[in-house]
Design a protein around this motif. Structure first.
Motif, PDB file in Angstrom:
ATOM      1  N   VAL A 278      16.987   6.392  -9.556  1.00  0.00           N
ATOM      2  CA  VAL A 278      17.130   7.681  -8.862  1.00  0.00           C
ATOM      3  C   VAL A 278      17.763   8.342  -9.999  1.00  0.00           C
ATOM      4  O   VAL A 278      19.622   8.199 -10.119  1.00  0.00           O
ATOM      5  CB  VAL A 278      16.993   7.800  -6.875  1.00  0.00           C
ATOM      6  CG1 VAL A 278      17.011   9.012  -7.705  1.00  0.00           C
ATOM      7  CG2 VAL A 278      16.306   7.599  -6.696  1.00  0.00           C
ATOM      8  N   SER A 293      13.477  12.894 -14.729  1.00  0.00           N
ATOM      9  CA  SER A 293      14.018  12.831 -13.785  1.00  0.00           C
ATOM     10  C   SER A 293      13.035  12.037 -13.229  1.00  0.00           C
ATOM     11  O   SER A 293      12.003  12.051 -12.372  1.00  0.00           O
ATOM     12  CB  SER A 293      13.896  14.407 -12.776  1.00  0.00           C
ATOM     13  OG  SER A 293      14.156  13.979 -11.849  1.00  0.00           O
ATOM     14  N   ASP A 295      13.092  10.472  -9.003  1.00  0.00           N
ATOM     15  CA  ASP A 295      12.781  10.471  -7.971  1.00  0.00           C
ATOM     16  C   ASP A 295      12.609   9.240  -7.225  1.00  0.00           C
ATOM     17  O   ASP A 295      12.038   8.355  -7.592  1.00  0.00           O
ATOM     18  CB  ASP A 295      11.820  11.365  -7.468  1.00  0.00           C
ATOM     19  CG  ASP A 295      12.735  12.898  -8.528  1.00  0.00           C
ATOM     20  OD1 ASP A 295      13.312  13.779  -8.849  1.00  0.00           O
ATOM     21  OD2 ASP A 295      10.945  13.399  -8.781  1.00  0.00           O
ATOM     22  N   HIS A 298       9.024   7.679  -7.482  1.00  0.00           N
ATOM     23  CA  HIS A 298       8.906   7.011  -8.431  1.00  0.00           C
ATOM     24  C   HIS A 298       9.192   5.157  -7.737  1.00  0.00           C
ATOM     25  O   HIS A 298       7.978   4.408  -8.208  1.00  0.00           O
ATOM     26  CB  HIS A 298       9.059   7.341  -9.967  1.00  0.00           C
ATOM     27  CG  HIS A 298       9.436   8.485  -9.703  1.00  0.00           C
ATOM     28  ND1 HIS A 298       9.719   9.504  -9.727  1.00  0.00           N
ATOM     29  CD2 HIS A 298       7.742   9.052 -10.992  1.00  0.00           C
ATOM     30  CE1 HIS A 298       9.407  10.649 -10.532  1.00  0.00           C
ATOM     31  NE2 HIS A 298       7.816  10.247 -10.517  1.00  0.00           N
TER      32      HIS A 298
END
Length: 376
Positions: A278, A293, A295, A298
């Motif tokens: 992350v 990004s 997170d 994901h």
């Protein structure tokens, strides 16, 4: 596996049937340790590099662990009239510095060298036990390695040393200097008995299981494999049951399974835990900085968790949903160039999560999850 080995005559290989003849000495007793750096030039003076017929030297050195190596490369005879090539290993380089440190970290055993080139045919094949396939050191290859360090004159009995390393390299020294050469990979195995029974000194105890694996990176991957399976609902390995070619055969609480080089490399390549994956990632492409990004949403799960990844979010040749134990993560940026005549040449930039998985049949695979795609 039987100790009785048949001749691999098609490949010029004869396997010694007595495993004790291939026993590993204590690496600390190898006499050249502490003086190997004496063979290294410690600087790239091209005038002082050995002249090897049919070969030239790369421009910049590379690191082989603690050793700095200047690799050689084969000249193309089509561009050099009357060019002949010395019979040396196809891939390797001269050690510039770090020979002692390399041997202290990676030496397995010393290989005795005949006094004369005409006596190499009497040498047995030396083995290195590893799923990476760099397993057989025939007398022909050994002769080429010694030729590299000695040239075409007589073999120097004082400076010539050959040491097998756990990385799949041979260290070889002689009047020309000290070299690391690659043991050829990808040897064809005709049947499951192509590797002899390993001597006791080859085995490494990994989480209570004796495993004959001499590649340190693959030993680390084995430890990860055993640990993850011991904490999973899948069958657990209980012993090493021999080889299938260079692949390891394991006895499990259910049945036998085969662990190959690719399985172990996938285990070693996808190791990043959930919390370290992350975060924010960036990449410069076409003069633009792209930012992604990652997170928690994901990521399909924590290391050791059994998950099912649907086919519509993964690639790497998957055909259907994939279920397995997560071994870890890796991230990568992948750039695609459009080369069709009608294309403007603009590339597509992908940011992917690579997930390692141990499948229910105990094989190891990976799946790619696309997180973001850009068109610069």
């Amino acid at each position: 596996m039987s100790n009785s080995q048949q001749s691999l005559g098609d490949y010029g290989i004869d396997i010694e049937s007595n495993p004790e003849s291939q026993d590993r000495q204590d690496p600390h007793t190898i006499g050249i340790l502490g003086s190997a750096d004496d063979y290294a030039p410690h600087s790239i003076d091209r005038e002082g590099l050995p002249n090897i017929n049919g070969f030239d030297w790369e421009v910049q050195p590379v690191q082989y662990g603690p050793a700095e190596i200047l690799e050689y490369w084969r000249l193309d005879g089509d561009f050099h009239d009357g060019l002949s090539h010395e019979k040396i290993p196809g891939s390797g380089g001269i050690i510039i510095r770090g020979a002692d440190d390399y041997l202290r970290e990676h030496a397995l055993t010393e290989i005795e060298v005949p006094d004369y080139y005409t006596r190499f045919e009497n040498e047995e094949t030396h083995c290195r036990w590893s799923a990476d396939g760099r397993t057989h050191i025939s007398w022909r290859f050994l002769k080429r390695a010694v030729r590299l360090s000695n040239g075409y004159g007589r073999i120097d009995p004082v400076t010539t040393r050959v040491i097998l390393c756990d990385t799949g390299h041979l260290f070889v020294s002689g009047p020309r200097g000290a070299f690391l050469v690659d043991i050829p990979p990808g040897r064809i195995f005709r049947n499951g008995d192509d590797l002899p029974e390993p001597p006791d000194s080859v085995y490494e105890t990994i989480r209570g299981i004796q495993v004959p694996e001499e590649n340190p990176e693959l030993r680390t991957a084995f430890e990860r494999y055993f640990r993850l399976l011991s904490e999973s609902p899948y069958p657990s390995p209980i012993s090493h049951a021999g080889f299938n070619g260079a692949d390891h055969v394991l006895e499990t609480t259910s049945e036998k399974t085969v662990v190959n080089d690719n399985n172990l490399k996938v285990l070693g390549g996808q190791t990043k835990p959930f919390e370290d994956t992350v975060g924010v990632y960036s990449r410069q492409c076409e003069s633009t900085n792209f930012v992604v990004s990652v997170d928690p949403m994901h990521l399909p799960g924590e290391i050791g968790e059994e998950v099912t990844l649907s086919d519509d979010i993964t690639s790497f040749g998957s055909s259907g949903d994939t279920t397995g134990i997560i071994t870890g993560y890796r991230t990568n940026w992948r750039e695609e160039d459009h080369i069709a005549p009608s294309s403007s040449g603009v590339s597509t930039l992908h940011f992917n999560l690579i997930v390692g998985l141990i499948m229910p049949d105990l094989t190891v695979t990976r799946r790619r999850i696309n997180v973001a795609t850009f068109e610069p």
